[in-house]
Design an enzyme around this catalytic site. Structure first.
Site, short mmCIF file in Angstrom:
data_model
loop_
_atom_site.label_atom_id
_atom_site.label_comp_id
_atom_site.label_asym_id
_atom_site.label_seq_id
_atom_site.Cartn_x
_atom_site.Cartn_y
_atom_site.Cartn_z
N PRO A 227 0.82 -1.22 0.00
CA PRO A 227 0.00 0.00 0.00
C PRO A 227 0.85 1.27 0.00
CG PRO A 227 -0.78 -1.55 1.68
CD PRO A 227 0.53 -2.07 1.18
N GLU B 56 -3.24 5.34 4.67
CA GLU B 56 -2.85 5.91 3.38
C GLU B 56 -3.53 7.26 3.15
OE1 GLU B 56 -0.33 4.73 2.08
OE2 GLU B 56 -0.31 2.80 3.12
N HIS C 78 10.61 -2.57 2.52
CA HIS C 78 11.29 -1.30 2.77
C HIS C 78 12.79 -1.41 2.57
CE1 HIS C 78 7.44 -1.34 4.76
NE2 HIS C 78 7.43 -0.02 4.73
ZN LIG Z 1 2.85 5.11 5.34
#
Ligand SMILES: [Zn+2]
Ligand SMILES: *[C@@H]1O[C@H](CO)[C@@H](O)[C@H](O)[C@H]1NC(C)=O
Ligand SMILES: *[C@@H]1O[C@H](CO)[C@@H](O)[C@H](O)[C@H]1NC(C)=O
Ligand SMILES: *[C@@H]1O[C@H](CO)[C@@H](O)[C@H](O)[C@H]1NC(C)=O
Ligand SMILES: *[C@@H]1O[C@H](CO)[C@@H](O)[C@H](O)[C@H]1NC(C)=O
Ligand SMILES: *[C@@H]1O[C@H](CO)[C@@H](O)[C@H](O)[C@H]1NC(C)=O
Ligand SMILES: CC(=O)N[C@H]1CO[C@H](CO)[C@@H](O)[C@@H]1O
Length: 643
Positions: free
Chosen positions: A350, A380, A512
């Site tokens: 997301p 978000e 990440h």
């Molecule tokens: Zn975030």
């Protein structure tokens, strides 16, 4: 996660990598710098105008690639990145023609943002190499497929298949199959790529005037003591974390027997997602008072025929109820809120996109109808709200006060919309009216909330500690995996469910890490979101315990928040913090106060169960690796700024 930041960060890196000629032309300009502030302001206005066009094109190319992974779209994305980087380089050179010493603070700060790049000379070919490395790792991550050993055609990708297993399965063998399979398919192939990545990233960081990439990332916090602060916070949350850890460990022991040692680490495949990051999915196994109404309203959402569109609309309504901005009509046209069914490969992770032109904001996620996804939507849209609020700022200020602020906004909303108070509001009706006004439901709710907040804190710190070590060269490449699990053992109290060797590369299976997005922001946001929550609840006139606070429809809370969001990055973050909380520093007091009733309950429960809190210390027990040695090496190489 905010890809605008990511995009900017990548562009800066690229710029660092290609600032070949910049060095010489800047030095030439040194002699006759302009002190004309009107001229400088003219340059800044023109910069914003041009940036909106150039970066929009870059963001579009990146969007197309992320929502349709093909070699062609990757190539287009790389090309657009090069254009953006060249633009930044040109802006850097133009900005360098001014002596900003006597300009207004506001003007100086814009120049600082535009010039946040180095002057060292590096090969332009490295730009492309860097791009290809990151994109290949991302491809591996997004397309990684795990197949059953006995049925090679029975295969799954992370979303939805493997993620679903990690979230719901209670079968040890199945969990280990998914956990190990994903790491075999994604982590292992990413290892050689990550080695290249570290070299290139560090070169760019040094070119930008920092010791290494970790130091470059930390510079966002404008503080030399940010690592100390992070560990100070760790010590403050550790008592509650250990209580939660022991409670989870006991439950998992009941299900999985000898696989889980009641005095040891928790196997990381048992925590509800692929990485052990968010533990919220295991809540059904942990419910303290199962007789109370279920505060995970997934079933109620399904019963009410919710779909992704409706979930987004409800979230948008919540923001609007505070007097905050609604998303614009083109948000609905351009966003990707469900996994496409036309066979395209997409990056499902997301993300909320500020496309750069001040108009076009989008979200990309593969929504499913669950409460967990409903919370993610608020996360978000928190990014989207921030992006819309600062879109009137000059381009260099269109960013969060720091990364943690950007990540915190939606989380504050999530705290409010998840309360039984809110879910039982007549407008929402996902719980029966009056639910949640008893102390047992309080404990259920606090435990569920702690799983996605308290439960993530050590994980987040360990993740970036590992990267700081890697970037600083404090651990050699043949010890990467060992160090990764040493940090998990020491800081997090978790372990791998199957033996790991240096042939594995578990960090390479974390989103990440492959996209080079700093993690410290997630750690700090989890602390400051409770400071924000307290401030907004006070503004809303809430009385009683903070975990029952729902600031739905409070214009006063909304105004307080938007006053801060509008600032973007035009002021140092302590100013933004003060605008909302009245305090200038981050503090674990708010999060600890919020969870105080849970702490009491866990202490009593764990004591009754005879728990031994904590987990074994590893080998030397040292978290910070050979710091003195590292500092010595850096002293020899660099004369300024030490760890
Ligand atoms: Zn975030
Ligand atoms: C995906 O990208 C390819 C180009 O590689 C393009 O031909 C195709 O139309 C795109 N698909 C969609 C649905 O946009
Ligand atoms: C840099 O200055 C030149 C000459 O004034 C101008 O044409 C160009 O648009 C400027 N570029 C940027 C990015 O500011
Ligand atoms: C969104 O799409 C609809 C239907 O295709 C169209 O009628 C509308 O004009 C679009 N809106 C915007 C703002 O682009
Ligand atoms: C809830 O309150 C009742 C009555 O005050 C008390 O007996 C009970 O122990 C409390 N339960 C919890 C979980 O605090
Ligand atoms: C620290 O140094 C010692 C001795 O040189 C070495 O054995 C150990 O592996 C090092 N630790 C790390 C984490 O690099
Ligand atoms: C599917 C995919 O992109 N696989 C790549 C993963 O990474 C290796 C390099 O380690 C590439 O060779 C593969 O093509």
């Amino acid at each position: 996660m905010s890809p605008a930041l990511l995009f900017k960060c990548l562009s800066l890196l690229l710029l660092g990598l290609i600032s070949v000629q910049a060095g010489s032309s800047i030095r030439q300009a040194d002699s006759g710098l302009s002190t004309d502030q009107d001229e400088a302001k003219k340059f800044l206005r023109s910069y914003t105008k041009q940036a909106e066009v150039i970066f929009y094109a870059g963001a579009l190319a990146s969007w197309r690639y992320n929502t349709n992974i093909t070699a062609y779209n990757q190539q287009k994305d790389v090309e657009a990145s090069l254009v953006s980087a060249a633009f930044r380089q040109e802006a850097y050179q133009n900005a360098s023609r001014f002596d900003v010493t006597d300009f207004d603070e506001d003007v100086k700060r814009q120049f600082k943002e535009i010039k946040d790049i180095g002057t060292a000379a590096l090969e332009p070919s490295k730009v492309e190499e860097y791009n290809n490395v990151v994109n290949t790792m991302t491809d591996n991550y997004s397309t990684g497929t795990v197949c059953k050993e006995d049925q090679p055609t029975d295969c799954m990708q992370l979303e939805p298949g493997l993620a679903e297993i990690m979230a719901t399965s209670r079968d040890w063998d199945e969990l280990v199959w998914a956990w190990k399979g994903f790491r075999d398919q994604v982590g292992v192939p990413n290892k050689p790529l990550y080695k290249d990545f570290v070299k290139l990233a560090n070169e760019a960081a040094v070119a930008n005037g920092h010791d290494d990439m970790g130091a470059y990332w930390r510079s966002e916090y404008e503080s030399d003591t940010i690592i100390d602060k992070a560990y100070e916070i760790y010590d403050e949350i550790l008592p509650l974390y250990k209580q939660l850890h022991a409670y989870v460990r006991r439950t998992m022991h009941k299900t999985h027997g000898s696989k889980v040692d009641v005095k040891g680490y928790i196997p990381s495949c048992l925590l509800g997602d692929m990485w052990g990051r968010f533990w919220g999915n295991i809540y059904p196994q942990l419910v303290p008072f199962p007789d109370r109404p279920n505060i995970d309203v997934t079933d109620a959402m399904v019963a009410k025929n919710y779909n992704p569109r409706k979930m987004f609309e409800l979230a948008d309504d919540f923001f609007a109820s505070l007097g905050l901005l609604r998303v614009k009509p083109i948000f609905w046209n351009n966003s990707m809120i469900e996994r496409p069914t036309d066979g395209r490969n997409v990056v499902c992770h997301p993300t909320a996109w500020d496309m750069g032109n001040g108009e076009d904001f989008r979200v990309k996620m593969c929504t499913e109808v669950t409460m967990d996804f409903f919370q993610t939507i608020h996360h978000e849209l928190g990014h989207t709200q921030y992006q819309m609020q600062y879109s009137d700022q000059p381009y260099p200020f269109r960013d969060g006060a720091n990364g943690a602020f950007h990540e915190a906004v939606g989380e504050v909303m999530t705290l409010s919309i998840s309360t039984p108070t809110h879910l039982s509001h007549p407008d929402i009706g996902l719980l029966a009216e009056g639910t949640g006004l008893d102390n047992e439901t309080d404990i259920n709710f606090l435990l569920k909330t702690a799983l996605n907040t308290i439960g993530t804190l050590p994980f987040s710190l360990a993740l970036d500690q590992w990267r700081w070590d890697v970037f600083a060269g404090a651990i050699s490449e043949d010890k990467w995996t060992e160090r990764w699990w040493q940090l998990k053992h020491d800081l997090v109290g978790t372990e791998a469910p199957v033996p790991r060797t240096e042939d594995d590369f578990d960090p390479g299976a974390m989103y990440h890490i492959v996209v080079a997005y700093p993690f410290l922001g997630y750690y700090i946001r989890t602390i400051i979101q409770f400071q924000f929550q307290k401030a907004l609840c006070e503004a809303a006139g809430h009385t009683g315990p903070l975990h029952r606070c729902d600031f739905y429809k409070s214009q006063a809370a909304g105004t307080k928040l938007s006053d801060m969001l509008k600032l973007g990055t035009s002021k140092p973050w302590p100013d933004a913090m003060e605008a909302i909380t009245g305090q200038r520093s981050m503090s674990a007091d708010a999060i600890n106060a919020y969870f105080a009733p849970l702490m009491t309950w866990l202490q009593e429960t764990n004591q009754k169960n005879g728990e031994q809190l904590g987990w074994p210390a590893t080998d030397n027990g040292a978290i910070l690796p050979n710091v003195s040695l590292v500092m010595l090496v850096l002293c020899l190489l660099v004369t300024t700024r030490l760890l």
